[in-house]
Design a protein around this motif. Structure first.
Motif, mmCIF file in Angstrom:
data_model
loop_
_atom_site.group_PDB
_atom_site.id
_atom_site.type_symbol
_atom_site.label_atom_id
_atom_site.label_comp_id
_atom_site.label_asym_id
_atom_site.label_seq_id
_atom_site.Cartn_x
_atom_site.Cartn_y
_atom_site.Cartn_z
ATOM 1 N N SER A 1 26.741 18.000 15.052
ATOM 2 C CA SER A 1 27.602 16.993 14.567
ATOM 3 C C SER A 1 28.921 16.860 15.267
ATOM 4 O O SER A 1 29.759 17.768 14.845
ATOM 5 C CB SER A 1 27.815 16.639 13.259
ATOM 6 N N ALA B 1 36.158 20.253 10.820
ATOM 7 C CA ALA B 1 36.461 21.587 10.472
ATOM 8 C C ALA B 1 37.443 22.134 11.328
ATOM 9 O O ALA B 1 38.332 22.967 10.982
ATOM 10 C CB ALA B 1 35.133 22.471 10.950
ATOM 11 N N GLU C 1 31.531 14.830 14.643
ATOM 12 C CA GLU C 1 32.385 14.697 13.424
ATOM 13 C C GLU C 1 32.456 15.872 12.651
ATOM 14 O O GLU C 1 33.802 16.294 12.342
ATOM 15 C CB GLU C 1 31.581 13.522 12.593
ATOM 16 N N ASP C 2 31.716 16.695 12.364
ATOM 17 C CA ASP C 2 31.963 18.011 11.415
ATOM 18 C C ASP C 2 32.788 19.024 12.271
ATOM 19 O O ASP C 2 33.415 19.538 11.769
ATOM 20 C CB ASP C 2 30.414 18.474 11.316
ATOM 21 N N ASP D 1 28.512 22.321 4.641
ATOM 22 C CA ASP D 1 29.266 20.767 5.195
ATOM 23 C C ASP D 1 29.174 20.738 6.664
ATOM 24 O O ASP D 1 30.058 20.130 7.263
ATOM 25 C CB ASP D 1 30.505 20.702 4.557
ATOM 26 N N TYR D 2 28.582 21.909 7.449
ATOM 27 C CA TYR D 2 28.826 21.815 8.852
ATOM 28 C C TYR D 2 27.634 21.870 9.544
ATOM 29 O O TYR D 2 26.812 22.887 9.479
ATOM 30 C CB TYR D 2 29.646 23.171 9.177
ATOM 31 N N LYS D 3 27.311 21.016 10.333
ATOM 32 C CA LYS D 3 26.106 20.963 11.195
ATOM 33 C C LYS D 3 26.710 21.097 12.552
ATOM 34 O O LYS D 3 27.575 20.224 13.047
ATOM 35 C CB LYS D 3 25.142 19.589 11.335
#
Lengths: 626, 349
Positions: free
Chosen positions: B284, B291, B286-287, B279-281
């Motif tokens: 990004s 997180a 936003e990510d 779920d983490y780029k």
């Protein structure tokens, strides 16, 4: 009724509403007189406001070439009802009053000792022009046309100036010229033109001005050009009146003159910082790296920069700061002029600090001294502050033209390159090899394994190693003092002029006057006024701090010395007392701190008063002069 | 603390491709407290520069004031350094960077220096994307003035004198992501395996690279109840390991597919994000923010490369600076000469 007379010798004042386009019309008026070859000095006296508040524009015409304010108004042109009562009251008896007669003049405003001219400016413009904005703007041009007739301004020069001004916007030329003609005709038809005050380019009492091909420019633009010519590559700043136009002008010229022809890239960096703390920090960082860097600010900014000025003094970094002085903190009087940062600049920061100050008096000097500031800063490895002010920075002054010697080389001071480091037997950043207090510097990235050191404030020894030892600190700050002594032989020397001969002096006292910056022009004039009255006064114009030894001698050679300046506390007087160890009674302050530039009449009046009031005390001090 | 650093070097100390040993990247002996997290950061910087084979004299070290800002004396003795004023290193670094774009700038600061007195300059440094690495040694307290809470101290963290911090802490990593920093990482001074490659990646990045390093203060904030003690940080650490491969090196390690993310920097260097999360780029914002917020709300210390934009425009590019450093330009390039001045005079008549 007596009317004021004078060829090429009078003061015209315009009373306008801010934001109505009056400044450019008033400038047109002044520039036309300048182009006729008659000495003129315009001053914009404006509020801290974009639109609506009262604003004035004062134009002094002086055959003798006096460029300071004289004091008093001979012709008042008033299109601002807000201030009309005060404006009318300020006219000299025998003077002239021009107003917009679309609305009749209130009976209580009428004065029978002045000549009044009504021109229905609003009515004329409503009739002739359809666009609302033009109706407002061109009112100003109409009155310039009327003044051309009243004062004998060459009409063709006004037309030429309009053509220059609207180059590229040709559509605007014909309504402007039409407005000029409307005013001119109205005056010709309704008034007896010209007035007893008028222009005549064939009569000039100051031929030197015409011969030297003077230019008309403001000090901030000149300083910006000095930064371009002096090789500044980094400018960091925070907008503040009245210094903003320094960096604006630097940006304008740099975009034209500093683009690499091959790549189109910039040979300069301008950074608008988040505040003056950061502006000075950026300059300090760039200077540390060996770039010529500067900032421009005014009083409040100087306060914020004090911290970094102290660091630069102790870290021995060349920093150039142009302080365009104004009045007061906070909202203060940001659009009013003063010379009130002298002490704050001279001793800026905590700890034992002193800074090199330069005091320009003309745009030409703003240009020259900015170049010199970069050389001095790098030679002395210390901040150099050029103390301009709003009057000099933002007003157009007649000035000798700017000159440049193409053989000029930047004086980079004692900087060791890689070769020098290789051949040097030993090196320590703060070792005073030459005994002048100035040590050898290295720049980051110069040599793979020599010359690196840690730049910091005061806790170091002469090898730039961290130290809190008392003797290391003392050795360092004593050397800095030695360096400041060395600076005395580097900075511009004071200007001294031959005294004006006085046939029968009214006093035996040896009188002197010290002044600097924008106080100079009106001071020279006041000294001439007083010489006519029988008071001979020797003059010295201070151009730098630390003071040259001749200043000390000047004070000691005179019984009484007037220090003429534009602040409340006599800051230059205090600085002289402090640095030259002079008894307070020797120096008498002549002051103006109203925010409007000091006038020759103010100076002459205060000196007269001082001479009357203190002669008894002076006799006590110097009985041999009685 | 030690007061002497032996000059002896083992003759077989490995050399990097420039022929320097790690000792050539040493500085003066540290004067910080024994066990201070900051000394581990100094060592990590030294090792990172050695491993990346950066010529020491091409690095410029800058700092503000505080324990953290003393650090640059203790590494890279062949580099110029500048111990500036409290909270104002960002502006000095900005000026230095535009004056000579060819050097590598390394700023070292602390939580007081950055999150309190220097907050204004820090935010604007990010905004301008100055080409530099900026490391905050973050211990949540003012060490040199004996242990006052700093603005990054967590809400409820207990100080040395037993009082709980009543204010929310400022999370510098979240702030940097939110403000548009082009490289944001967080690490722990006790996690050398992660900190070294993170510093190497930051120094290879073009633009502003920020690393928030939790670095416990052994003297004033290592007590029970302090959220930035060694024990608490180790217990709550949620580390995302990374591997850094500089552009000159061939890639030797093969990672199992799906277990890592790969990011290529503008100079061709590669960062491998190990144990990558689905779920983490890393590219990004936003990510990264999500997180970080999740970790904060569960009391975890999320570390690793949090955000990276390898193609950002740094300040030198935005200002369209000439490729030749400004500090090396001569009169030919800078001065328009007397003829131009004559025409300027003409225009003013």
């Amino acid at each position: 009724m007596k009317q004021i007379k004078g060829v090429n010798d009078f003061v015209v004042k315009f009373a306008n509403v801010n934001g109505t386009g009056s400044a450019s019309a008033n400038h047109l008026f002044a520039k036309a007189i300048f182009r006729m070859g008659v000495p003129v000095s315009p001053r914009n006296i404006f509020p801290s406001n974009i639109q609506g508040l009262p604003t004035w524009y004062e134009v002094r015409v002086s055959a003798k070439g006096y460029l300071g304010r004289r004091g008093g108004v001979d012709l008042m042109l008033c299109v601002n009802p807000q201030t009309m009562e005060d404006d009318i009251a300020s006219i000299e008896p025998g003077g002239y009053f021009v107003y917009d007669s679309t609305r009749p003049l209130a009976p209580h405003l009428k004065r029978d000792d002045i000549t009044t001219f009504g021109i229905p400016l609003t009515e004329m413009c409503m009739r002739e022009f359809k666009v609302a904005r033009l109706q407002q703007l061109l009112k100003n041009v109409v009155y310039v046309g009327a003044l051309a007739a009243l004062l004998d301004i060459e009409f063709s020069i006004l037309k030429d100036l309009l053509n220059d001004q609207f180059k590229g916007k040709e559509k605007l030329i014909s309504p402007n010229v039409h407005a000029l003609e409307m005013g001119y005709q109205f005056a010709q038809e309704n008034f007896k033109c010209p007035l007893p005050i008028r222009l005549d380019p064939s009569v000039i009492d100051a031929p030197h001005i015409r011969e030297s091909k003077h230019i008309l420019m403001n000090g901030n633009t000149a300083a910006a050009l000095g930064a371009i010519y002096g090789g500044a590559t980094v400018a960091a700043w925070y907008p503040i009146t009245p210094s903003t136009s320094v960096v604006d002008a630097f940006s304008k010229y740099a975009e034209r003159m500093r683009i690499d022809p091959g790549t189109g890239k910039r040979n300069f960096a301008i950074i608008q910082a988040e505040d003056e703390l950061a502006a000075m920090g950026i300059v300090v960082g760039a200077s540390w790296n060996g770039a010529r860097a500067f900032t421009a600010t005014s009083g409040p900014g100087l306060s914020l920069m004090s911290e970094f000025l102290g660091l630069a003094y102790f870290a021995e970094l060349p920093v150039v700061l142009i302080d365009v002085q104004r009045s007061g903190p906070s909202t203060g009087m940001p659009t009013r002029s003063q010379q009130s940062d002298i002490l704050a600049a001279a001793y800026a920061s905590h700890g034992d600090t002193k800074h090199v100050l330069l005091f320009p008096a003309t745009p030409r000097e703003c240009f020259d001294m900015t170049v010199e500031a970069f050389d001095l800063a790098e030679q002395l490895q210390t901040p150099v502050i050029m103390m301009s002010d709003l009057d000099l920075g933002m007003n157009d002054w007649m000035s000798p033209p700017l000159e440049w010697d193409d053989n000029y080389e930047m004086s980079r001071g004692k900087v060791l390159d890689a070769d020098a480091l290789d051949t040097a037997q030993s090196w320590g950043r703060y070792v005073d090899v030459d005994g002048d207090g100035i040590c050898y510097r290295t720049l980051p990235g110069t040599h793979p394994d020599k010359g690196a050191f840690f730049t910091r404030g005061s806790s170091k020894n002469d090898m730039a190693i961290y130290s809190e030892k008392g003797e290391d600190y003392v050795q360092n700050v004593d050397r800095l003092l030695r360096k400041f002594e060395t600076a005395k032989s580097y900075v511009p020397v004071p200007k001294v002029h031959d005294p004006i001969p006085v046939a029968k002096p009214k006093t035996k006292l040896k009188l002197g006057a010290l002044f600097f910056g924008t106080s100079a022009s009106p001071s020279y004039e006041a000294v001439e006024i007083l010489a006519d009255e029988g008071y001979p006064i020797d003059v010295m114009r201070i151009r730098a701090f630390p003071f040259h030894e001749s200043l000390d001698a000047f004070v000691h050679e005179h019984d009484l010395v007037f220090v003429i300046e534009q602040n409340r506390d006599g800051q230059m007087r205090q600085l002289i007392m402090n640095e030259c160890h002079i008894a307070p009674d020797k120096l008498t302050s002549v002051l103006n701190y109203s925010g409007t530039p000091i006038t020759a009449r103010t100076i002459a009046r205060q000196i007269r008063q001082a001479l009357n009031a203190t002669s008894a005390d002076i006799v006590k001090l110097h009985p041999e002069t009685a | 603390m030690s007061y002497y650093k032996p000059k002896f070097q083992h003759p077989k100390l490995p050399k990097n491709e420039l022929g320097y040993t790690v000792a050539d990247y040493d500085g003066a002996v540290s004067t910080l407290c024994a066990g201070c997290g900051h000394d581990s950061i100094s060592a990590a910087i030294r090792n990172a520069c050695f491993l990346s084979a950066i010529p020491p004299h091409r690095i410029a070290k800058l700092s503000g004031i505080g324990c953290s800002s003393k650090m640059p004396t203790y590494f890279l003795g062949r580099s110029h350094g500048f111990n500036s004023v409290h909270g104002r290193m960002p502006s000095v670094a900005t000026g230095a960077s535009v004056a000579n774009r060819d050097l590598i700038y390394l700023g070292v600061s602390g939580d007081g220096d950055t999150a309190s007195i220097g907050m204004g300059q820090f935010v604007h440094l990010i905004r301008r994307n100055v080409n530099m690495t900026y490391i905050v040694a973050n211990n949540g307290c003012y060490g040199l003035t004996k242990g006052q809470d700093s603005a990054t101290a967590d809400l409820g963290s207990v100080g040395k004198y037993g009082t709980k911090n009543p204010f929310d802490g400022i999370d510098l990593a979240s702030l940097a992501v939110l403000q548009g920093a082009s490289f944001v990482g967080r690490s722990f001074s006790g996690d050398k395996e992660q900190l070294e490659p993170l510093i190497r990646a930051a120094m290879a990045h073009r633009g502003f690279a920020f690393i928030d390093v939790v670095s416990p203060c052994v003297t004033f904030a290592n007590n029970v109840g302090s959220t930035k003690s060694y024990a608490a940080t180790r217990e709550n650490l949620d580390a995302m390991p990374i591997d850094f491969v500089p552009m000159r090196e061939e890639i030797r390690t093969q990672y199992k597919e799906g277990s890592s993310q790969t990011v290529t920097l503008h100079d061709g260097s590669i960062i491998h994000l190990l144990k990558a999360r689905k779920d983490y780029k890393a590219d990004s914002r936003e990510d990264a923010l999500m997180a970080l917020q999740k970790a904060n709300s569960t009391g975890k210390v999320l570390t690793g490369l949090l955000y990276l934009d390898p193609n950002s425009q740094d300040l030198n590019q935005v200002l369209e600076l000439a490729s030749k450093p400004l500090n090396s330009l001569g009169m030919d390039e800078l001065c328009p000469g007397s003829r131009v001045l004559k025409s300027i005079n003409e225009g003013l008549r």
